[in-house]
Enzyme design. Structure first.
Site, short mmCIF file in Angstrom:
data_model
loop_
_atom_site.label_atom_id
_atom_site.label_comp_id
_atom_site.label_asym_id
_atom_site.label_seq_id
_atom_site.Cartn_x
_atom_site.Cartn_y
_atom_site.Cartn_z
N TYR A 196 0.82 -1.21 0.00
CA TYR A 196 0.00 0.00 0.00
C TYR A 196 0.86 1.27 0.00
O TYR A 196 0.43 2.31 -0.46
CB TYR A 196 -0.90 0.04 1.24
CG TYR A 196 -2.22 -0.68 1.09
CD1 TYR A 196 -2.27 -2.01 0.73
CD2 TYR A 196 -3.42 -0.01 1.35
CE1 TYR A 196 -3.47 -2.67 0.62
CE2 TYR A 196 -4.63 -0.67 1.24
CZ TYR A 196 -4.65 -1.99 0.87
OH TYR A 196 -5.85 -2.64 0.76
N LYS B 205 3.55 -15.21 2.22
CA LYS B 205 3.75 -15.95 0.96
C LYS B 205 5.26 -16.20 0.85
O LYS B 205 5.93 -15.77 -0.10
CB LYS B 205 3.18 -15.11 -0.20
CG LYS B 205 3.15 -15.82 -1.54
CD LYS B 205 2.12 -16.92 -1.65
CE LYS B 205 2.28 -17.69 -2.96
NZ LYS B 205 1.42 -18.90 -3.01
N ASP C 44 -12.07 -9.39 4.28
CA ASP C 44 -13.34 -9.40 3.53
C ASP C 44 -13.87 -10.83 3.41
O ASP C 44 -15.06 -11.08 3.57
CB ASP C 44 -13.17 -8.81 2.12
CG ASP C 44 -13.47 -7.32 2.07
OD1 ASP C 44 -13.24 -6.65 3.10
OD2 ASP C 44 -13.92 -6.83 1.01
N ASP D 294 -6.19 -7.18 4.05
CA ASP D 294 -7.34 -6.54 3.39
C ASP D 294 -8.22 -7.61 2.77
O ASP D 294 -9.44 -7.64 2.98
CB ASP D 294 -6.82 -5.57 2.32
CG ASP D 294 -7.95 -4.89 1.58
OD1 ASP D 294 -8.91 -4.46 2.24
OD2 ASP D 294 -7.88 -4.80 0.34
N ASP E 238 -2.49 -18.35 0.39
CA ASP E 238 -3.47 -19.07 -0.44
C ASP E 238 -4.12 -20.20 0.36
O ASP E 238 -5.33 -20.41 0.31
CB ASP E 238 -2.84 -19.59 -1.76
CG ASP E 238 -1.49 -20.25 -1.57
OD1 ASP E 238 -0.94 -20.21 -0.44
OD2 ASP E 238 -0.96 -20.83 -2.55
C1 IPM Z 1 -10.28 -1.52 4.06
C2 IPM Z 1 -10.57 -0.90 2.72
C3 IPM Z 1 -9.46 0.08 2.37
C4 IPM Z 1 -8.17 -0.72 2.25
C5 IPM Z 1 -9.69 0.92 1.10
C6 IPM Z 1 -11.00 1.68 1.15
C7 IPM Z 1 -8.55 1.86 0.82
O1 IPM Z 1 -10.75 -1.86 1.74
O2 IPM Z 1 -10.13 -0.78 5.05
O3 IPM Z 1 -10.19 -2.74 4.12
O4 IPM Z 1 -7.88 -1.27 1.18
O5 IPM Z 1 -7.45 -0.78 3.25
MG MG Z 2 -10.77 -3.84 2.51
#
Ligand code: IPM
Ligand code: MG
Length: 369
Positions: free
Chosen positions: A143, A193, A253, A249, A225
């Protein structure tokens, strides 16, 4: 009465303002009950700040954050600002806040609620009882690595990002993960990884070294993975997952779906000096302004704020219990609704009020201010 706590609210875009509004009501209620004085200031951030000031984060908002005891952020982003150059996009505000405030450890708890098991796309026996804490490194990795650019080539264009981690960056987030695990089931899965990436080989070596200070904690390493697969195969094997920025990240999710909805996930971004709390879900522009969003992740984020920044662990437990009770009563926003007869389709404010009622049956939101 204790010293006034300065809270900065950054509602942001999309559903951010709606969900933070409910979360703040909850915060005011528990603070009143626990005799904690709050001063709350709000600033536009992300697209809302671009529209008003021409940039995603103002100096004024950042200065207020630096003076705060804690920050509550709603969400940033939306199609409207997609064509902006990258430093003018709403997401730039979030990344800048993380970096400027050095919020290197991002805690994302994945907890399941009994009454929501049906909402998960996974089988109930796989998800029931899951309790994972993802500790994601937040201010390094791909990032923020340099160089990064898009350049012209003879064939077209070339985009470059850099994945880099220093020993120090790894050590400090590993420390947070070990401290966190010590208060939980004492097990860390460090995800990397290392079969391909040098930064991951350093990650693994450094975490291994840090583990020597925590002999009571069991450490295992897992390739990312494989971890993605194990999270859906058998999520109960995990206690604390420690990982880098990008892997964290993606995995968070994925893990959110164990709970039934990303609309349920809170987060805490912690540094040495500052702390920011935010629901993991995004700005959801498609349902923005319709009072449909699930405020529980924002409310649960306030619980984390009480625990980590305001010295009110009891209030944190009360909020978490109130969320659970609200779900047990059958309140569901659209994202977690599976519509059997005992459920009520609630809007954002209904859901917030239902949680509030469990916290204090006699107090109406209007009496708080
Ligand atoms: C998160 C989001 C952010 C990230 C985005 C909105 C920049 O997806 O906080 O997980 O990638 O960190
Ligand atoms: Mg995210």
């Amino acid at each position: 009465m204790s010293k006034t706590k300065e809270i900065v609210v950054l509602p942001g875009d999309g559903i951010g303002p709606e969900v933070t509004k409910e979360a703040i009501k909850i915060l005011q209620t528990v603070c009143k009950r626990h005799d904690k004085k709050l001063s709350i200031r709000s600033f536009p951030v992300g697209g809302a700040s671009i529209d008003r000031y021409g940039r995603p984060l103002t100096e004024e908002a950042l200065t207020a954050c630096r003076k705060s005891s804690a920050i509550l952020l709603g969400a940033v982003g939306g199609g409207k600002w997609n064509d902006q150059p990258k430093d003018k996009r709403p997401e730039a505000a979030l990344l800048q806040l993380r970096k400027e405030l050095d919020l290197f450890a991002n805690l994302r708890p994945i907890t399941t609620y009994k009454s929501l098991l049906k909402s998960s796309p996974l089988k109930q026996e796989i998800v029931s009882g899951v309790d994972i804490m993802i500790v994601r490194e937040l201010t390094g990795g791909i990032y923020f690595g340099r160089p990064r650019f898009i350049e012209q080539t003879e064939q077209g264009e070339r985009g470059v990002d850099t994945l880099s981690y220093t020993t120090e960056e790894i050590e400090r987030v590993a420390h947070t993960a070990f401290e966190t695990a010590a208060k939980r089931d004492r097990k860390i899965t460090s995800v990397d990884k290392a079969n391909v990436l040098d930064s991951s080989r350093l990650w693994r070596k450094t975490v291994q070294e840090s583990a020597k200070q925590w002999p009571e904690i069991e450490l295992q390493h897992m390739l990312v993975d494989n971890c993605a697969m194990q999270l859906v195969r058998n999520p109960k094997q995990f206690d604390v997952i420690l990982t880098g920025n990008m892997f964290g990240d993606i995995l968070s999710d994925e893990a959110s779906m164990i709970t039934g909805s990303i609309g349920m996930l809170p987060s805490a971004s912690l540094g040495e000096e500052f702390a920011m709390y935010e629901p993991v879900h995004g700005s959801a522009p498609d349902i923005a302004g319709q009072n449909k969003a699930n405020p529980l992740a924002a409310i649960a984020s306030v619980a984390l704020m009480c625990r980590y920044s305001l010295g009110m662990p009891e209030a944190a437990r009360e909020i978490e219990a109130a969320i659970e009770a609200t779900l047990n009563d059958g309140f569901r926003t659209g994202d977690i609704s599976s519509k059997p007869s005992k459920e009520y389709l609630a809007d954002t404010t209904d859901m917030g009020s239902a949680v509030l009622k469990h916290l204090n049956p006699y107090m109406q939101p209007g009496n708080l201010l």
